[in-house]
Design an enzyme around this catalytic site. Structure first.
Site, PDB file in Angstrom:
ATOM      1  N   CYS A   2      -2.385  -0.496   2.279  1.00  0.00           N
ATOM      2  CA  CYS A   2      -3.531  -0.359   1.377  1.00  0.00           C
ATOM      3  C   CYS A   2      -4.784  -1.022   1.923  1.00  0.00           C
ATOM      4  CB  CYS A   2      -3.188  -0.921  -0.003  1.00  0.00           C
ATOM      5  SG  CYS A   2      -2.457  -2.567   0.021  1.00  0.00           S
TER       6      CYS A   2
ATOM      7  N   HIS B 223      -8.371  -4.625  -4.195  1.00  0.00           N
ATOM      8  CA  HIS B 223      -8.479  -5.451  -2.988  1.00  0.00           C
ATOM      9  C   HIS B 223      -9.932  -5.511  -2.539  1.00  0.00           C
ATOM     10  CE1 HIS B 223      -4.254  -5.595  -2.900  1.00  0.00           C
ATOM     11  NE2 HIS B 223      -3.981  -4.934  -1.797  1.00  0.00           N
TER      12      HIS B 223
END
Length: 340
Positions: free
Chosen positions: A131, A245
Site C-alpha cells: 500500500c 497513510h
C-alpha cells in the site's frame, strides 16, 4: 462481456472493500463469490446497496467456473491455494506479499505500468504492490517521466488498518483504556509497543542491515515498478490513525524541476489530486482521504540543500487505493485488453 469473480479473504477489511468497489464501478460481472476460511463460512458480506454474499469455504471452493480471483487473505494462504485457482485458467490478482518479487509475476500499479499486465500469462498471476509503495509511485511516475528520479528518501506515517481490523481494534481499545486507567499491555497484540498516543518506528520484522521488511519492500517494489536505477531509502512508522497513510518524500532529480512545474505536472497526472495551498489547512491529512480514490499531493516545495531537490507530502486511503481499488483497476485492464 462479463466475467466470474471470486474474492478470497472476503471478510477482511480489504476483501470487503474489494467487493464494494466491484459493485460501485459497475464492472460487467457474471457472478461474484465471497470466499474465506472455514471459520467465516456463512458470514454475509454486503455487495452494493441491496445484495449480500454468503461466504464459502476456501478449502472446498471449486475455481473451475471462476475467471478472475481477487485475493487478500495473507501471504501463506495465497501460497497454498494459488496453483489450485490458476490450474483451471483463472487469473489470480493477489494483494499479499507472496508473489510481488517473483520475476515471472508482474507487479502492477495501473497509473504507472499498465503494460505489465500482459505478463500475467507467465503464471496466470498478477501481484498488487504494498500500500505504501502504490501511493508513492502514483505520485512520482509523472515527475520521473519529466525529470528522472535519482534518489528517494521517504518517511511513512502508516495507519493501524495496515494490519487489518485487529490493528484498528487494538488502537481503539488502547485509547479507551487510557481514559479508564486500564494497563496498555492488556491490549497489546499486533504492535511491538503501545500504539495509542504513540508512534512506532517499526513495521514488519527487522532485517540484517537494520531496515525493516516494510522499508525493504518499498525499495525493491519501487525499483520493479518504476525504474531499477532509482535509489530508495525508507523509514516506515506506524502512527495512531485508523485509516490513511501519509508519506514525506524527498527527491533528488536528474534534471532541474521547479515546485511550480512539478505542481502543474501532477495536476494533470492520472489518479493524483493536488491540494497545495501555502496557508493553514492548505494540505490533505489522512482522515480527509478516507473513502477517496485519489492519491493526494501537498506541500510541494524545492529542496535547496541538494542539487535538483524536491519534497512532497503524499496521502491516500491505504485500504482503498493502497489495496482494494488498485486490485480492481488491474482487473479492469485485464478484462478490457487481454481476456477473450
Amino acid at each position: 462481456m462479463s466475467y466470474n469473480y471470486a474474492v478470497v479473504g472476503a471478510t477482511g477489511s480489504v476483501g470487503r472493500e474489494i467487493i464494494q468497489i466491484l459493485a460501485e464501478r459497475g464492472i460487467p460481472v457474471g457472478a461474484v463469490t465471497a470466499v474465506a476460511s472455514e471459520r467465516s463460512v456463512g458470514t454475509e458480506v454486503s455487495y452494493g446497496d441491496d445484495d449480500v454474499l454468503k461466504v464459502q469455504n476456501l478449502e472446498e471452493f471449486d475455481f473451475g467456473n471462476t475467471d478472475i480471483v481477487l485475493s487478500s487473505p495473507g501471504a501463506q494462504v495465497s501460497a497454498g491455494f494459488a496453483s489450485r485457482a490458476t490450474a483451471g485458467g483463472a487469473v489470480l490478482i493477489d494483494n499479499t506479499s507472496q508473489f510481488r518479487m517473483d520475476p515471472d509475476v508482474p507487479l502492477v500499479v495501473p497509473e504507472v505500468n499498465p503494460e505489465a499486465v500482459a505478463q500475467y500469462r507467465n503464471k496466470n498471476i498478477i501481484a498488487n504492490p504494498n500500500c505504501s509503495t502504490i501511493q508513492m509511485v502514483v505520485a512520482l511516475k509523472p515527475i520521473h517521466d519529466v525529470a528522472g528520479i535519482k534518489r528517494i528518501v521517504v518517511s511513512t506515517y502508516q495507519s493501524v488498518s495496515g494490519v487489518g481490523k485487529a490493528g484498528m481494534d487494538e488502537l481503539f481499545n488502547q485509547t479507551r483504556g487510557v481514559y479508564v486507567n486500564a494497563p496498555a499491555d492488556k491490549f497489546k497484540e499486533n504492535f511491538g509497543k503501545t500504539i495509542a498516543f504513540n508512534v512506532i518506528p517499526q513495521i514488519d520484522i527487522f532485517m540484517e542491515d537494520g531496515s525493516t521488511k516494510e522499508e525493504w519492500k518499498m525499495m525493491v517494489e519501487t525499483k520493479k515498478i518504476l525504474d531499477p536505477k532509482i535509489m530508495v531509502h525508507a523509514t516506515c512508522v506506524r502512527v495512531p490513525v485508523f485509516i490513511g497513510h501519509a508519506e514525506a518524500v524527498n527527491l533528488e532529480l536528474n534534471s532541474p524541476l521547479s515546485a511550480e512545474e512539478a505542481r502543474k505536472i501532477l495536476q494533470d497526472a492520472p489518479g493524483v489530486a493536488v491540494v497545495d495551498h501555502r496557508q493553514d489547512e492548505g494540505y490533505v491529512t489522512p482522515s480527509e482521504c478516507v473513502g477517496e480514490d485519489a492519491v493526494y499531493v501537498s506541500r510541494i516545495r524545492e529542496d535547496i540543500t541538494t542539487e535538483n531537490g524536491l519534497s512532497l507530502w503524499i496521502v491516500a486511503d491505504n485500504l482503498r487505493k493502497g489495496a482494494a481499488l488498485n486490485t480492481v483497476q488491474i482487473a479492469e485492464i485485464l478484462t478490457a485488453s487481454y481476456l477473450d
